[in-house]
Design a protein around this motif. Structure first.
Motif, mmCIF file in Angstrom:
data_model
loop_
_atom_site.group_PDB
_atom_site.id
_atom_site.type_symbol
_atom_site.label_atom_id
_atom_site.label_comp_id
_atom_site.label_asym_id
_atom_site.label_seq_id
_atom_site.Cartn_x
_atom_site.Cartn_y
_atom_site.Cartn_z
ATOM 1 N N MET A 300 12.310 7.443 2.406
ATOM 2 C CA MET A 300 11.365 8.107 1.499
ATOM 3 C C MET A 300 10.254 8.799 2.283
ATOM 4 S SD MET A 300 12.115 7.862 -1.760
ATOM 5 C CE MET A 300 10.516 8.111 -2.500
ATOM 6 N N LEU A 301 9.831 8.180 3.390
ATOM 7 C CA LEU A 301 8.787 8.793 4.205
ATOM 8 C C LEU A 301 9.293 10.050 4.897
ATOM 9 C CD1 LEU A 301 7.455 5.512 5.863
ATOM 10 C CD2 LEU A 301 6.635 6.602 3.778
ATOM 11 N N ASP A 302 10.552 9.999 5.363
ATOM 12 C CA ASP A 302 11.098 11.137 6.093
ATOM 13 C C ASP A 302 11.440 12.300 5.168
ATOM 14 O OD1 ASP A 302 10.891 9.515 8.308
ATOM 15 O OD2 ASP A 302 12.956 8.796 8.163
ATOM 16 N N LEU A 303 11.950 11.993 3.980
ATOM 17 C CA LEU A 303 12.386 13.062 3.083
ATOM 18 C C LEU A 303 11.211 13.808 2.469
ATOM 19 C CD1 LEU A 303 15.359 11.332 1.204
ATOM 20 C CD2 LEU A 303 15.502 13.077 2.972
ATOM 21 N N PHE A 304 10.130 13.081 2.132
ATOM 22 C CA PHE A 304 9.042 13.701 1.372
ATOM 23 C C PHE A 304 7.729 13.759 2.145
ATOM 24 C CE2 PHE A 304 11.926 11.923 -1.862
ATOM 25 C CZ PHE A 304 12.219 13.078 -2.563
ATOM 26 N N ASN A 305 7.718 13.343 3.406
ATOM 27 C CA ASN A 305 6.502 13.401 4.222
ATOM 28 C C ASN A 305 5.345 12.665 3.554
ATOM 29 O OD1 ASN A 305 7.799 15.027 6.170
ATOM 30 N ND2 ASN A 305 7.323 16.885 4.987
ATOM 31 N N LEU A 306 5.641 11.462 3.018
ATOM 32 C CA LEU A 306 4.616 10.662 2.367
ATOM 33 C C LEU A 306 4.012 9.659 3.357
ATOM 34 C CD1 LEU A 306 6.451 9.918 -1.000
ATOM 35 C CD2 LEU A 306 4.623 11.562 -0.609
ATOM 36 N N GLU A 307 2.760 9.261 3.103
ATOM 37 C CA GLU A 307 2.092 8.307 3.960
ATOM 38 C C GLU A 307 2.509 6.889 3.570
ATOM 39 O OE1 GLU A 307 0.545 10.320 1.939
ATOM 40 O OE2 GLU A 307 -0.198 11.958 3.206
ATOM 41 N N PRO A 308 2.720 5.998 4.554
ATOM 42 C CA PRO A 308 3.059 4.605 4.214
ATOM 43 C C PRO A 308 1.978 3.930 3.388
ATOM 44 C CG PRO A 308 3.500 5.061 6.538
ATOM 45 C CD PRO A 308 2.761 6.237 5.993
ATOM 46 N N GLU A 309 0.707 4.258 3.633
ATOM 47 C CA GLU A 309 -0.372 3.642 2.867
ATOM 48 C C GLU A 309 -0.274 3.989 1.388
ATOM 49 O OE1 GLU A 309 -1.278 4.128 7.044
ATOM 50 O OE2 GLU A 309 -0.758 5.563 5.462
ATOM 51 N N PHE A 310 0.167 5.197 1.096
ATOM 52 C CA PHE A 310 0.284 5.602 -0.311
ATOM 53 C C PHE A 310 1.390 4.824 -1.002
ATOM 54 C CE2 PHE A 310 2.527 8.404 -3.348
ATOM 55 C CZ PHE A 310 1.540 8.488 -4.325
ATOM 56 N N LEU A 311 2.521 4.640 -0.358
ATOM 57 C CA LEU A 311 3.641 3.949 -0.989
ATOM 58 C C LEU A 311 3.402 2.446 -1.083
ATOM 59 C CD1 LEU A 311 6.701 5.833 0.555
ATOM 60 C CD2 LEU A 311 5.586 6.216 -1.634
ATOM 61 N N THR A 312 2.760 1.861 -0.083
ATOM 62 C CA THR A 312 2.504 0.419 -0.124
ATOM 63 C C THR A 312 1.430 0.041 -1.132
ATOM 64 O OG1 THR A 312 0.970 0.680 1.728
ATOM 65 C CG2 THR A 312 3.244 0.048 2.245
ATOM 66 N N ALA A 313 0.679 1.003 -1.643
ATOM 67 C CA ALA A 313 -0.357 0.730 -2.648
ATOM 68 C C ALA A 313 0.219 0.590 -4.054
ATOM 69 C CB ALA A 313 -1.407 1.826 -2.623
ATOM 70 N N ARG A 314 1.560 0.557 -4.177
ATOM 71 C CA ARG A 314 2.243 0.400 -5.474
ATOM 72 C C ARG A 314 1.823 1.486 -6.470
ATOM 73 N NH1 ARG A 314 4.371 -4.922 -6.377
ATOM 74 N NH2 ARG A 314 4.058 -4.619 -8.604
ATOM 75 N N PRO A 315 2.008 2.760 -6.119
ATOM 76 C CA PRO A 315 1.663 3.826 -7.068
ATOM 77 C C PRO A 315 2.648 3.838 -8.237
ATOM 78 C CG PRO A 315 2.796 4.752 -5.182
ATOM 79 C CD PRO A 315 2.586 3.298 -4.869
ATOM 80 N N THR A 316 2.228 4.447 -9.315
ATOM 81 C CA THR A 316 3.099 4.568 -10.480
ATOM 82 C C THR A 316 4.083 5.722 -10.275
ATOM 83 O OG1 THR A 316 1.550 6.045 -11.602
ATOM 84 C CG2 THR A 316 1.293 3.671 -11.962
ATOM 85 N N LEU A 317 5.074 5.782 -11.158
ATOM 86 C CA LEU A 317 6.068 6.849 -11.078
ATOM 87 C C LEU A 317 5.417 8.214 -11.261
ATOM 88 C CD1 LEU A 317 8.987 7.881 -10.988
ATOM 89 C CD2 LEU A 317 9.162 7.366 -13.437
ATOM 90 N N VAL A 318 4.476 8.290 -12.191
ATOM 91 C CA VAL A 318 3.800 9.564 -12.425
ATOM 92 C C VAL A 318 2.994 9.965 -11.196
ATOM 93 C CG1 VAL A 318 2.114 10.752 -13.867
ATOM 94 C CG2 VAL A 318 3.742 9.166 -14.910
#
Length: 525
Positions: A300-318
């Motif tokens: 997910m980090l490689d495909l969308f260039n997202l930060e690990p901190e953002f994903l580990t913060a349990r964001p919602t689907l929206v």
């Protein structure tokens, strides 16, 4: 006046005499009652009970204790804990009066009951008083004179002690009592069996018994897991629980081998899944019932260039989709309303397990997105980069279109049949010659259908040639011949194998024959 006063005096004398006679009669009656009353037998009460009134009286309304004498309350306190007052009384008097429950169940119909102890002198009487049950437990005089438990209590305690001993000895889990220094002061049969398994069956047991489990931490009776090794070299796990009762430490060891094996298998399985997901090139994102991100892999980090901190913060689907929209990592919506509708549709279709879409990003990358429902209302999304696949598909499609354009530019009518005998390719000249639309017959027409079409559009005298052509096509052998179309044109037919079991059939006008026909016509003319 004097006669009237004399009459009044006489009346007063009569009243005093009457009063004296009435008083004497009352005194005589009371004395007679005191003399006769002890001689009258007391109906409905046992002779033993006449020595003194019962000390234990209970009033029950259903199974609810309404009132009781102090001695009755002390009697109930000696019953088994954790039961209601009625069931505690049944447990106490049941051993001495076996038919107690049965008689009490009929008391509302019979009105009263008298139970006598078999082989004893204790009695229990019961009376039904408009919905209230009055129980009187009569004890022998000598038992009341001594400060000792009554026989019912002794019998109940003895029965309870026997039951508790049987339960403890039959427990499949080790139980033991430890002293202040950690020495084993008492143990059940399961603990003794475990000691024999650790020391070996040949070693006799000695007292004090060895402490198989380490003592718990001071002032900490929380459950903890311990492992011991038996004589056969196997390790066995136990969940140890400690309870302090009356200053003594009671300990219990619950077998946990199955739980340890299950936890180990689960941990290994999770590690395997973690390694698999970590190496998987497909992005995985799992959202729980509240649509919070609870699981994702590094892709997910490689495909969308997202930060690990953002994903580990349990964001919602929206929130995740909104971040993808901001970073232009998903198709750009026309407006915000369309974007919200797209999110709602995506979540709804993923819950139904039917969501599948292809995202073409502004950068030219192509992602295949699939939504699948998971247990407990969760939803999982798979993101696969199919850019190379789509590029290869486009290239193949371009090559196929180029090849089709090449054969369409040929004057020769060409048809190619696969190894299974199906028509897989034809050109425009073939469609014009035989009157078939290649888009309609491609992959549906076989050799037999094509030959029938050729026979239908050729002269009847060339039937033998078409039959020979049919045989040669099935044998995949080179062949050449001529056919006469129904419009009079002679066609040179050739058959060639093109590899992979496929065969090519070509039809072209026979130039030599077509050039000779005018000369023949002029000669005839």
């Amino acid at each position: 006046m004097i006669p009237r006063l004399r009459a009044v005096g006489q009346d007063m004398t009569v009243d005093w005499v009457f009063a004296m006679i009435l008083g004497a009669t009352s005194v005589a009656t009371a004395a007679l009652a005191l003399l006769v009353l002890p001689l009258v037998p007391r109906l409905g009460r046992p002779e033993k009970a006449a020595q003194g009134e019962a000390d234990m009286v209970f009033l029950f309304e259903g199974e609810q204790l309404v009132d009781a004498t102090p001695e009755a309350l002390r009697f109930l306190a000696g019953g088994p804990p954790g039961l209601s007052d009625w069931h505690r009384l049944c447990a106490l008097v049941g051993p001495r009066f076996p038919c107690f429950r049965d008689r009490m169940s009929r008391l509302d119909r019979e009105g009263s009951a008298l139970l006598t102890e078999a082989g004893g002198s204790s009695q229990l009487s019961a009376t039904w008083l408009d919905g209230v049950m009055r129980l009187s437990l009569h004890l022998p005089e000598e038992v009341r004179a001594q400060d000792t438990p009554d026989p019912q209590s002794l019998a109940a305690m003895a029965a309870e002690l026997t039951t508790l001993r049987d339960v403890v000895e039959a427990m499949p889990t080790p139980a033991w009592q430890e002293g202040e220094e950690g020495a084993v002061a008492w143990a059940n049969s399961a603990y003794l069996t475990l000691v024999r398994r650790c020391q070996g069956t040949d070693t006799p047991l000695s007292w004090p018994l060895p402490a198989l489990f380490s003592p718990p931490d001071k002032d900490d009776n929380a459950p903890h897991r311990a492992v011991i090794q038996t004589d056969d070299g196997r390790e066995h796990w136990f969940d140890c629980v400690s309870v302090t009762a009356d200053g003594a430490l009671l300990r219990f060891a619950l077998p946990a081998d199955a739980a340890v094996r299950a936890e180990t298998a689960l941990r290994n399985f999770v590690q395997t899944l973690t390694k698999t997901f970590a190496e998987l090139p497909i992005g995985l994102a799992v959202f729980n019932r509240a649509r919070e991100l609870v699981l994702f892999n590094p892709a997910m980090l490689d495909l969308f260039n997202l930060e690990p901190e953002f994903l580990t913060a349990r964001p919602t689907l929206v929130a995740v989709l909104d971040r993808l929209r901001e970073t232009r990592m998903m198709p750009e919506p026309k407006d915000y309303r369309t974007w919200r509708e797209q999110i709602v549709r995506l979540e709804r279709d993923a819950q139904d397990g039917v969501y599948s879409d292809t995202w073409t990003l502004p950068s030219g990358q192509v992602y295949r997105v699939t939504g699948r429902p998971h247990p407990d209302g969760a939803v999982a999304f798979l993101f696969e980069d199919i850019s190379a696949e789509m590029s290869l598909t486009r290239r193949f499609r371009g090559e196929i279109e180029t090849g089709q354009a090449v054969i369409d530019s040929l004057d020769e009518a060409i048809a190619v049949f696969s190894g299974a005998g199906l028509l897989i390719m034809s050109n425009a000249a073939y469609a014009e010659l035989w009157g078939e639309d290649p888009m309609l017959v491609m992959g549906t027409t076989d050799i037999a259908g094509a030959i029938a079409r050729w026979q239908q559009n050729c002269m009847p005298e060339d039937t033998g040639t078409t039959l020979e052509l049919s045989r040669m096509i099935r044998q995949r052998k080179p062949w050449s011949g001529t056919l006469v179309h129904h419009d009079g044109r002679r066609l040179a037919c050739r058959l060639r194998s093109v590899g992979g079991g496929a065969v090519l059939v070509g039809f072209r006008p026979d130039c030599q024959v077509q050039g000779a026909q005018p000369e023949v016509s002029r000669a005839v003319g």
